[in-house]
Design an enzyme around this catalytic site. Structure first.
Site, PDB file in Angstrom:
ATOM      1  N   CYS B  79       0.837  -1.203   0.000  1.00  0.00           N
ATOM      2  CA  CYS B  79       0.000   0.000   0.000  1.00  0.00           C
ATOM      3  C   CYS B  79       0.872   1.252   0.000  1.00  0.00           C
ATOM      4  CB  CYS B  79      -0.993  -0.034   1.165  1.00  0.00           C
ATOM      5  SG  CYS B  79      -2.309   1.199   0.967  1.00  0.00           S
ATOM      6  N   HIS B 183      -3.914  -4.762   0.072  1.00  0.00           N
ATOM      7  CA  HIS B 183      -3.467  -5.251   1.381  1.00  0.00           C
ATOM      8  C   HIS B 183      -3.528  -6.775   1.410  1.00  0.00           C
ATOM      9  CE1 HIS B 183      -3.114  -1.487   3.616  1.00  0.00           C
ATOM     10  NE2 HIS B 183      -4.053  -1.044   2.814  1.00  0.00           N
ATOM     11  N   GLU B 185      -2.462  -8.714   3.584  1.00  0.00           N
ATOM     12  CA  GLU B 185      -2.756  -9.162   4.951  1.00  0.00           C
ATOM     13  C   GLU B 185      -4.233  -9.062   5.287  1.00  0.00           C
ATOM     14  OE1 GLU B 185      -1.546  -6.321   4.057  1.00  0.00           O
ATOM     15  OE2 GLU B 185      -2.126  -4.697   5.422  1.00  0.00           O
TER      16      GLU B 185
END
Lengths: 298, 201
Positions: B79, B183, B185
């Site tokens: 990001c 993202h 994650e």
């Protein structure tokens, strides 16, 4: 193309999940940590947790289990974020920049601010400047007085502000909110569908994403919300009582031509592991935090 | 050692949780000295470009990260972390970046009836093979959250794109330097796959 998000909204009271009706009747439906593990395997796109606790005590003990296992809000955030690989928003009782900082440090990706933003609008600017707009969701609890007349309520829907919802949403955007979470008080728990004219008006007057909540009784209502202009559809009660409810909701949305993410089942078998960090720079603040607010969607 | 850079920009916990789920031993690093002989670096982050670079410089991390990348060790920016790899950004003024991926960071052009920031799940299109994107599903979908995007000076740095009115760059790679605008994650299975790919590079 960007998918329309489906966002279960989980209401937490005293460390337990509740279902809600018109912001006042609350019935316990489960454990906030177990619920997120279920959602994580079901391709939900995001989760919003709203803490509506009246006392500053979080009790994960189920009456039927007689287990004493009290948790603070921060411990709940920490546990949920360990298994939650979708964006996680926490709201409720946020009054200070430090409240935001601790929630993010414990694993929240975004925070929802409500009462504090309405009382001190510059709080939105400050929060967006420090954490970035992407982390700041302004949550707006709405009462409909008459056609086209919507008023912002705060303190868990109990206190009127005199603010017009559309003007307030525009101001929140101007001040740096990344998203708006619209919640209809009148429709909460009623299952009669979203307030569609409200969604149309707010979506038309703002350029940030609008998430809507309140009133979903059938999954078809989600489709209506998307057609009214919402960027993301949220609901609370409907997801608690049906197995695989979020998958069914997505099927209904997809069948109606809404572009949603239909991912295969996701599972990680490491849900009980601690993060593998040798050292974390985020130390635990002490637990002497002031009691959380009494109200919902603060 | 896998180092996750902490420079005060956003939710580190999410990245650490995802790495833990993959069984990776990550260490949070917030000074250049601690970076030491890290084998791999993840540069996460959300927020403003200028603040991010200022924080990296203050902790002498900017030079350390560049030095690490020049030795050929893998680096992944996520990001804002990916945007910081660029040469410069126009976010609230003109700012110099790490210049590991020549190019600039600019605001997503409004229009096409689309809202900015670009928030939500979107599918990417892999346009060049990259070890970061191995073994993904047919239409891999990831969580995006950004108002600015990286425009590489050389087209070949872009290895995946995402459709948001126009084709935005979703992933970059230049030798051992990787970036993901989304993202991983926070992108369930597809996201963990990307992180796992980075761990095995």
């Amino acid at each position: 193309m960007l998918k329309t998000r489906l966002i279960p909204c989980l209401l937490m009271k005293n460390g337990l999940l509740v279902r809600s009706e018109q912001f006042s009747l609350h019935q316990i439906v489960g454990n906030p940590v177990h619920q997120v593990e279920r959602f994580n395997t079901w391709a939900v796109d995001e989760l919003v947790y709203l803490d509506i606790t009246r006392q500053g005590e979080y009790d994960m003990r189920r009456d039927d289990h007689k287990i004493k296992d009290k948790k603070t809000l921060l411990e709940i955030i920490e546990e949920v974020s360990r298994t939650c690989f979708v964006p996680l928003t926490f709201g409720g009782g946020i009054r200070t920049i430090e409240d935001i900082r601790t929630r993010i440090a414990y694993g929240a990706d975004k925070v929802a601010i409500n009462t504090q933003a309405a009382a001190f609008p510059e709080f939105i600017n400050e929060a967006a400047r420090i954490f970035g707009s992407q982390a700041i969701v302004v949550s707006i609890d709405v009462r409909c007085h008459a056609a086209g007349a919507w008023e912002v309520f705060v303190h868990g829907g109990r206190q009127p502000t005199g603010l017009d919802v559309i003007e307030w949403a525009k101001e929140a955007e101007r001040r740096g909110a990344g998203e708006v979470f619209l919640n209809s008080i009148d429709r909460d728990g009623k299952g009669c569908g979203y307030d569609l004219p409200l969604i149309e008006a707010v979506s038309r007057e703002t350029t940030i994403p609008v998430i809507i909540c309140g009133g979903v009784g059938r999954f078809e209502h989600l489709v209506d919300g998307v057609h009214a202009g919402a960027s993301a559809v949220s609901a609370a009660n409907i997801f608690h009582f049906t197995e695989h409810s979020t998958q069914h909701a997505k099927k209904v949305l997809a069948k109606a031509g809404v572009n949603v993410r239909l991912s295969a089942q996701f599972r990680t078998n490491s849900t009980s592991r601690r993060p593998g960090v040798s050292r974390s720079s985020t130390s635990k603040p002490n637990e002497s935090r002031r009691p959380a607010s009494e109200s919902r969607c603060m | 050692m896998l180092a996750v850079i902490n420079y005060g920009m956003g939710n580190l916990r999410s990245v650490l949780n995802a790495l833990a789920a993959l069984g990776a031993d990550a260490r949070v690093v917030d000074t250049a000295a601690e970076l030491g002989d890290a084998e791999k670096i993840i540069l996460p982050g959300v927020g403003a470009f200028g603040d991010g670079m200022a924080n990296l410089r203050r902790a002498h991390l900017a030079a350390a990260i560049i030095g690490h990348a020049k030795t050929g060790k893998p680096l992944l920016g996520i990001c804002l972390g990916m945007q910081l790899l660029a040469s410069e950004s126009t976010e609230h003024g003109q700012h110099a970046g790490l210049d590991l991926i020549p190019g600039s960071v600019e605001r997503i052009a409004p229009g096409h009836g689309l809202r900015v920031p670009h928030v939500g799940w979107n599918s990417i299109k892999v346009i060049q093979p990259s070890p970061l994107l191995d073994d993904l599903e047919a239409e891999p979908t990831f969580y995006f959250l950004h108002s600015y995007h990286l425009i590489p000076a050389q087209g070949q740095a872009s290895v995946a794109t995402v459709d948001y009115g126009e084709r935005l760059v979703a992933c970059v790679q230049r030798a051992n330097v990787f970036g993901a605008q989304f993202h991983p994650e926070k992108s369930q299975r597809d996201g963990l796959r990307v992180l796992k790919n980075f761990l095995s590079i």
